[in-house]
Design a protein around this motif. Sequence first.
Motif, PDB file in Angstrom:
ATOM      1  N   SER A  28       0.742  -1.170   0.010  1.00  0.00           N
ATOM      2  CA  SER A  28      -0.130  -0.084  -0.171  1.00  0.00           C
ATOM      3  C   SER A  28       0.973   1.225   0.023  1.00  0.00           C
ATOM      4  CB  SER A  28      -0.897   0.106   1.209  1.00  0.00           C
ATOM      5  OG  SER A  28      -1.532   1.056   1.235  1.00  0.00           O
ATOM      6  N   HIS A  29       0.524   2.472  -0.890  1.00  0.00           N
ATOM      7  CA  HIS A  29       1.037   3.383  -0.765  1.00  0.00           C
ATOM      8  C   HIS A  29       0.605   4.513   0.212  1.00  0.00           C
ATOM      9  CE1 HIS A  29       2.870   2.828  -5.125  1.00  0.00           C
ATOM     10  NE2 HIS A  29       3.023   1.976  -4.352  1.00  0.00           N
ATOM     11  N   HIS A  53       6.127   0.490   3.622  1.00  0.00           N
ATOM     12  CA  HIS A  53       6.078   1.249   2.535  1.00  0.00           C
ATOM     13  C   HIS A  53       6.316   2.739   2.835  1.00  0.00           C
ATOM     14  CE1 HIS A  53       5.697   1.328  -2.015  1.00  0.00           C
ATOM     15  NE2 HIS A  53       5.483   2.553  -1.752  1.00  0.00           N
ATOM     16  N   LEU A  54       7.585   3.239   2.238  1.00  0.00           N
ATOM     17  CA  LEU A  54       7.858   4.665   2.594  1.00  0.00           C
ATOM     18  C   LEU A  54       8.463   5.070   1.415  1.00  0.00           C
ATOM     19  CD1 LEU A  54       9.518   4.860   6.260  1.00  0.00           C
ATOM     20  CD2 LEU A  54       7.007   5.435   5.624  1.00  0.00           C
ATOM     21  N   VAL A  79      10.375  -0.626  -2.038  1.00  0.00           N
ATOM     22  CA  VAL A  79      10.340   0.104  -3.012  1.00  0.00           C
ATOM     23  C   VAL A  79      10.203  -0.283  -4.400  1.00  0.00           C
ATOM     24  CG1 VAL A  79      11.622   1.983  -1.801  1.00  0.00           C
ATOM     25  CG2 VAL A  79      12.986   0.630  -3.439  1.00  0.00           C
ATOM     26  N   GLY A  80      10.152   0.557  -5.428  1.00  0.00           N
ATOM     27  CA  GLY A  80      10.156   0.133  -6.799  1.00  0.00           C
ATOM     28  C   GLY A  80      11.439   0.159  -7.028  1.00  0.00           C
ATOM     29  N   GLY A  81      11.677  -0.131  -8.401  1.00  0.00           N
ATOM     30  CA  GLY A  81      13.188  -0.232  -8.684  1.00  0.00           C
ATOM     31  C   GLY A  81      13.815   0.942  -9.571  1.00  0.00           C
ATOM     32  N   ALA A  82      12.915   1.889  -9.677  1.00  0.00           N
ATOM     33  CA  ALA A  82      13.195   3.224 -10.323  1.00  0.00           C
ATOM     34  C   ALA A  82      13.884   4.187  -9.207  1.00  0.00           C
ATOM     35  CB  ALA A  82      11.939   3.695 -10.997  1.00  0.00           C
ATOM     36  N   LYS A  83      14.840   5.064  -9.985  1.00  0.00           N
ATOM     37  CA  LYS A  83      15.672   6.040  -8.836  1.00  0.00           C
ATOM     38  C   LYS A  83      16.220   5.240  -7.749  1.00  0.00           C
ATOM     39  CE  LYS A  83      12.149   9.584 -10.223  1.00  0.00           C
ATOM     40  NZ  LYS A  83      11.100  10.434  -9.707  1.00  0.00           N
ATOM     41  N   LEU A  84      16.705   4.111  -7.844  1.00  0.00           N
ATOM     42  CA  LEU A  84      17.596   3.450  -6.747  1.00  0.00           C
ATOM     43  C   LEU A  84      18.938   4.523  -6.632  1.00  0.00           C
ATOM     44  CD1 LEU A  84      17.446  -0.084  -7.475  1.00  0.00           C
ATOM     45  CD2 LEU A  84      15.937   1.069  -5.863  1.00  0.00           C
ATOM     46  N   ASP A 102      13.867  -3.724   0.540  1.00  0.00           N
ATOM     47  CA  ASP A 102      13.189  -4.760  -0.516  1.00  0.00           C
ATOM     48  C   ASP A 102      12.770  -3.931  -1.869  1.00  0.00           C
ATOM     49  OD1 ASP A 102      12.829  -6.471   1.725  1.00  0.00           O
ATOM     50  OD2 ASP A 102      11.021  -7.469   0.707  1.00  0.00           O
ATOM     51  N   ILE A 103      12.998  -4.706  -3.064  1.00  0.00           N
ATOM     52  CA  ILE A 103      13.070  -3.663  -4.039  1.00  0.00           C
ATOM     53  C   ILE A 103      12.150  -4.793  -5.023  1.00  0.00           C
ATOM     54  CG2 ILE A 103      13.955  -3.050  -6.060  1.00  0.00           C
ATOM     55  CD1 ILE A 103      16.640  -2.644  -4.380  1.00  0.00           C
TER      56      ILE A 103
END
Length: 171
Positions: A28-29, A53-54, A79-84, A102-103
Amino acid sequence: RYPRAMPEDFKALTQPLGDVDTIVVEASHWLEDNKWVLDLAKKKPMIVGYVGHLFPGTENFPKHLDRFTKNKFFRGIRVGGAKLIENIPDFEKLATRDLELDIICGPDALPDIGRVAERIPNLRIVINHVAGVKIDGKPPDSKWVQGIKAVAAHPYVFCKVSGLVENTSLK
């Protein structure tokens, strides 16, 4: 829409297997869903940890991280994999608190995961859903294989075997 997944549902599925505990990984966001799950963990002994989820890279990330790390069940963020790479300073905050990252990602993010692991060697990184490997009866894509081999060289990078059914397209 996802099906209901509450502690009672988990217990009904796992009780025949014995005493089984779980770590909840939040998708959840909504910021306050982190508090909701952490409050639930206090009441449900089968929840032994929580990956929240932050949003790293935001102005309020440090404040939210401080808030949730006060709870012993809080074990990291997803997090999602973008902007790591852009979020390395916030990921360093996780490592100093012995929290995990966690990615959820596909093969394209694997090189950046390797770069994060090089920059923060003591950060536990968990790649969710086997980095989106496709299950179609053929060998995995060479880009995925190369990426997985590269991140596997880092001792604190792990791969969570999950999401395989969703990535299956066998005919």
